[in-house]
Design a protein around this motif. Structure first.
Motif, PDB file in Angstrom:
ATOM      1  N   GLY A  72      34.906  48.166  36.493  1.00 26.49           N
ATOM      2  CA  GLY A  72      34.434  47.047  37.295  1.00 26.49           C
ATOM      3  C   GLY A  72      35.230  45.784  37.027  1.00 26.49           C
ATOM      4  O   GLY A  72      35.561  45.029  37.960  1.00 26.49           O
ATOM      5  N   TYR A  75      38.560  45.744  38.968  1.00 25.75           N
ATOM      6  CA  TYR A  75      38.442  45.423  40.394  1.00 25.75           C
ATOM      7  C   TYR A  75      37.909  44.009  40.615  1.00 25.75           C
ATOM      8  O   TYR A  75      38.226  43.374  41.624  1.00 25.75           O
ATOM      9  CB  TYR A  75      37.554  46.453  41.086  1.00 25.75           C
ATOM     10  N   ASP A  76      37.110  43.515  39.693  1.00 21.87           N
ATOM     11  CA  ASP A  76      36.590  42.154  39.813  1.00 21.87           C
ATOM     12  C   ASP A  76      37.716  41.137  39.669  1.00 21.87           C
ATOM     13  O   ASP A  76      37.831  40.183  40.455  1.00 21.87           O
ATOM     14  CB  ASP A  76      35.530  41.923  38.731  1.00 21.87           C
ATOM     15  N   ALA A  88      33.874  46.618  42.507  1.00 21.10           N
ATOM     16  CA  ALA A  88      33.483  46.114  41.196  1.00 21.10           C
ATOM     17  C   ALA A  88      31.970  46.176  41.021  1.00 21.10           C
ATOM     18  O   ALA A  88      31.465  46.623  39.985  1.00 21.10           O
ATOM     19  CB  ALA A  88      33.979  44.676  41.019  1.00 21.10           C
TER      20      ALA A  88
END
Length: 266
Positions: A72, A75-76, A88
Motif C-alpha cells: 500500500g 502505491y500511496d 493503496a
C-alpha cells in the motif's frame, strides 16, 4: 467504543497483482515469512522498489499483513510504481483486516485528513479505533482529539496533518524544529522522509544520521531501521556486529520485527 457494524470498505479487495519483474533467489522462497519480510524491507531501503514489491507480493503466512501494508505504501507514495490511491487503499484494508495495526492507523489518517479523499469521520474513527485497541498510542490520541472536538493536537499530529494536506515544506520545518528539541518520534519521521525522498530530495546518508540520532535516544523503530541499514549497507557501511547490537536493543523494547530478524539470523 469500537463500531462493529459492517462497512463497505471491509469488502474491498486488492486489485490484481503486478506481473513478475524477475525471478527471486531461491533462498528468498526457502526463508520463513518473517525473514522474507526482512529481505523485502532491506531492498526497499536500498530503493530497489520493484524487487521489494515482488517480494511483498510473494509473502504469505504470519508476515502477509505487513507485506500488504508495505505494498500500500508503494502505491500511496508512487515508489517504483505509478501512484494509485485506489490500489493503496485496497492493500491497506486487506492488511488492516489481517491484523496490521500500521495499516489501520494509516486508513484512519487518510479518512480523517487526506485531501485526495472525502473526509469520512465514521470511517476514520473505525480504523483508528482498531489501531488504538491494538495498542497504537498515536491513534488513541487522535481519537481523544476527535472526542474533544480538538482541531490542534500536538506537534507530531500537526506535522502529519500538514504532510497529508500536501504542505511538505511546512511539515518538514515543523518536524525539524521538534527534532532539534530532541523529540525521537520527529527525528524518526524525518529519517523516513529523507529515506523515501517523497517530501524532500532523497538522501540515505542523512536518513542514516537521523536514524542513529533517534536510536541513541531509545526509539525502537529507529534502532530496527538502523540495524537494517548496517546489515545492507544502505546509507552507511555494512557492519553485521553493529547491526545485531541495534536489532537487539530494538528487540529488548518489544519491537516485533527486530525479534523475528534476530531469531531467524541465529
Amino acid at each position: 467504543m469500537l463500531r462493529t457494524w459492517p462497512l463497505m470498505a471491509l469488502f474491498c479487495m486488492p486489485l490484481a497483482q503486478a506481473a513478475e519483474v524477475t525471478e527471486l533467489p531461491d533462498d528468498f522462497y526457502a526463508a520463513q515469512p518473517t525473514v522474507q519480510l526482512f529481505k523485502a524491507y532491506a531492498e526497499f531501503k536500498m530503493a530497489n522498489y520493484e524487487i521489494a514489491q515482488q517480494m511483498w507480493l510473494s509473502i504469505d503466512g504470519s508476515a502477509r499483513a505487513e507485506a500488504r501494508f508495505n505494498l500500500g505504501i508503494l502505491y500511496d507514495d508512487g515508489l517504483g510504481v505509478e501512484a494509485d490511491l485506489h490500489r493503496a487503499l485496497a492493500y491497506y484494508r486487506e492488511a488492516a483486516l489481517a491484523g496490521s495495526r500500521s495499516a489501520s492507523y494509516r486508513l484512519g489518517l487518510l479518512y480523517l485528513r487526506d485531501p485526495r479523499m472525502a473526509t469520512d469521520i465514521d470511517e476514520a474513527r473505525y480504523w483508528l479505533s482498531r489501531a488504538a485497541l491494538d495498542g497504537d498510542a498515536d491513534a488513541a490520541k487522535l481519537l481523544q482529539g476527535m472526542t474533544d472536538n480538538s482541531t490542534t493536537g500536538d506537534g507530531m499530529q500537526k506535522a502529519e496533518a500538514l504532510l497529508l494536506d500536501g504542505e511538505s515544506r511546512q511539515a518538514v520545518e515543523l518536524l525539524t524544529q521538534l527534532a532539534q528539541q530532541g523529540d525521537p518520534a520527529a527525528i524518526n519521521r524525518l529519517a523516513w522522509i529523507y529515506e523515501s525522498g517523497v517530501h524532500v530530495e532523497k538522501d540515505l546518508n542523512r536518513a542514516a544520521e537521523l536514524f542513529l540520532q533517534a536510536a541513541e535516544l531509545g526509539d525502537a523503530s529507529s534502532q530496527y531501521a538502523l540495524g537494517v541499514m548496517l546489515m545492507t549497507g544502505a546509507g552507511m557501511s555494512k557492519d553485521g556486529d553493529k547491526a545485531k547490537r541495534w536489532l537487539k536493543q530494538a528487540a529488548g523494547q518489544g519491537h516485533v520485527s527486530a525479534k523475528r530478524a534476530l531469531r531467524e539470523m541465529q
